[in-house]
Design a protein around this motif. Structure first.
Motif, mmCIF file in Angstrom:
data_model
loop_
_atom_site.group_PDB
_atom_site.id
_atom_site.type_symbol
_atom_site.label_atom_id
_atom_site.label_comp_id
_atom_site.label_asym_id
_atom_site.label_seq_id
_atom_site.Cartn_x
_atom_site.Cartn_y
_atom_site.Cartn_z
ATOM 1 N N SER A 59 22.203 -31.119 8.570
ATOM 2 C CA SER A 59 22.727 -29.788 8.853
ATOM 3 C C SER A 59 22.418 -29.324 10.273
ATOM 4 O O SER A 59 22.925 -28.292 10.724
ATOM 5 C CB SER A 59 22.147 -28.772 7.859
ATOM 6 N N SER A 82 26.697 -34.192 17.898
ATOM 7 C CA SER A 82 27.501 -33.644 16.813
ATOM 8 C C SER A 82 26.886 -32.348 16.306
ATOM 9 O O SER A 82 25.668 -32.240 16.158
ATOM 10 C CB SER A 82 27.590 -34.664 15.670
ATOM 11 N N PRO A 84 27.412 -29.905 13.096
ATOM 12 C CA PRO A 84 26.102 -30.524 12.891
ATOM 13 C C PRO A 84 26.227 -32.040 12.875
ATOM 14 O O PRO A 84 27.344 -32.570 13.002
ATOM 15 C CB PRO A 84 25.693 -29.989 11.516
ATOM 16 N N ALA A 86 26.111 -33.971 10.450
ATOM 17 C CA ALA A 86 26.915 -34.408 9.301
ATOM 18 C C ALA A 86 28.395 -34.551 9.647
ATOM 19 O O ALA A 86 29.143 -35.217 8.930
ATOM 20 C CB ALA A 86 26.741 -33.426 8.145
ATOM 21 N N ALA A 87 28.838 -33.933 10.745
ATOM 22 C CA ALA A 87 30.245 -34.008 11.125
ATOM 23 C C ALA A 87 30.684 -35.433 11.437
ATOM 24 O O ALA A 87 31.868 -35.754 11.345
ATOM 25 C CB ALA A 87 30.515 -33.101 12.328
ATOM 26 N N GLU A 88 29.729 -36.299 11.806
ATOM 27 C CA GLU A 88 30.060 -37.697 12.107
ATOM 28 C C GLU A 88 30.054 -38.572 10.859
ATOM 29 O O GLU A 88 30.422 -39.747 10.927
ATOM 30 C CB GLU A 88 29.081 -38.262 13.131
ATOM 31 N N GLY A 90 31.985 -38.436 8.277
ATOM 32 C CA GLY A 90 33.344 -38.805 7.904
ATOM 33 C C GLY A 90 33.810 -40.039 8.643
ATOM 34 O O GLY A 90 34.402 -40.950 8.053
ATOM 35 N N ARG A 91 33.535 -40.111 9.947
ATOM 36 C CA ARG A 91 33.912 -41.273 10.745
ATOM 37 C C ARG A 91 33.168 -42.513 10.244
ATOM 38 O O ARG A 91 33.733 -43.599 10.147
ATOM 39 C CB ARG A 91 33.583 -41.020 12.209
ATOM 40 N N ARG A 112 22.854 -27.931 22.108
ATOM 41 C CA ARG A 112 23.996 -28.813 22.358
ATOM 42 C C ARG A 112 23.870 -29.487 23.717
ATOM 43 O O ARG A 112 24.244 -30.643 23.877
ATOM 44 C CB ARG A 112 25.296 -28.007 22.307
#
Length: 314
Positions: A59, A82, A84, A86-88, A90-91, A112
């Motif tokens: 997160s 990224s 958060p 976790a956004a990566e 999916g890839r 960031r």
């Protein structure tokens, strides 16, 4: 890897902790050590469905590395930041060419800007070895950064390379990378109180051993009294209310109470800002606004944003 005296890898003796999330040494692992607020989370492809066990790390903002074979005997890397982390996922899940996911993060705020600069450093370090194909995730040239950010990036990258090596990812050159240009406009992430200092063209450089505290104090100084008092005035907090700061990997829960003027009392001592109390509790630089939570789980930072929005609404 380079083993010269000026290597980016730290040469100090220290004890590293490896947390086996499921008890499997080949499964999800978290590398950390006392005295450093960073960590490395490793997720092998066969454990991709174990993400619910590391939701806290996923997160947060992270510098994310995906590794897989390139098909020509070389490794393939994708390195980015990224929000958060976790956004990566999916890839990672969709493309079977990726065999492992590495996430570098921090217990406290990992901005960031720092996450991106660490990613850029790692990209350069990976390309320097020539043993891996590295995707071009940042096509535009990096902006210059403040001196305090550069020091933070240097320190964090040094530790990150050590942890990546321990995890088995030995695809980075440990020699010093090209120095980042200094003075980046970071107004998106820094309160107005800090911009006046930057306007002079000279960014404050705190002592190297504790640059995090210096940066936080600069950004927070003009805010904590007003914001804590605002939370009391709008009744988001009450005098004597208990706040909690959890450190799950250390098995600790710290408790503090709110004073009438918005200060926090922790273990009998009074601290004028949330971060001051958080640093005293954790023993390392910590953003108290995100560390301290009410007993029903709301972070002070969430309450602060709500209070500011309410105050600004006619």
């Amino acid at each position: 890897m380079t083993h010269a005296d000026d290597t980016l890898l730290s040469t100090k003796a220290r004890t590293v902790q490896i947390h086996l999330v499921s008890g499997d040494p080949r499964g999800v692992r978290i590398f950390s050590r006392a005295g450093w607020d960073g960590y490395l989370l490793v997720i092998p492809r066969h454990c991709i469905d174990s993400q619910q066990q590391v939701t806290d790390e996923l997160s947060r903002i992270g510098t994310v590395i995906l590794r897989g074979p390139a098909g020509n005997g070389r490794a393939r890397l994708r390195i980015t930041h990224s929000v958060p982390a976790a956004a990566e996922l999916g890839r990672f899940r969709k493309n079977p060419c990726w065999t492992d996911m590495y996430i570098l993060g921090r217990e406290r705020d990992y901005s960031r800007i720092v996450a991106r600069q660490v990613a850029l450093r790692l990209i350069q370090a990976a390309r320097s070895t020539g043993v891996a194909e590295v995707e071009d995730t940042y096509p535009t040239p990096p902006k210059p950064v403040l001196a305090v950010v550069r020091h933070d990036v240097d320190s964090y990258t040094r530790e990150a390379l050590t942890f990546l090596t321990l995890s088995g990812l030995e695809l980075f050159d440990a020699a010093p990378t090209k120095e980042i240009d200094t003075i980046e406009d970071t107004r998106e992430e820094t309160p107005p109180a800090a911009t006046a200092v930057r306007a002079s063209g000279e960014a404050p450089t705190p002592p190297a051993q504790d640059v995090h505290v210096g940066a936080e104090q600069l950004a927070e100084k003009a805010y904590y009294d007003e914001d804590m008092q605002l939370l009391l005035d709008l009744r988001y907090l009450k005098v004597g209310q208990q706040l909690r700061f959890r450190q799950p990997r250390r098995g600790l829960t710290h408790k503090a109470t709110v004073e009438p003027d918005g200060a926090l009392r922790f273990q009998g001592k009074r601290y004028s800002s949330p971060s001051g109390a958080a640093v005293a509790a954790s023993g390392t630089s910590t953003n108290g606004w995100t560390a301290w939570h009410t007993t029903d789980g709301r972070a002070l930072d969430d309450l602060r944003r709500t209070a500011r929005k309410r105050k600004s609404t006619p």
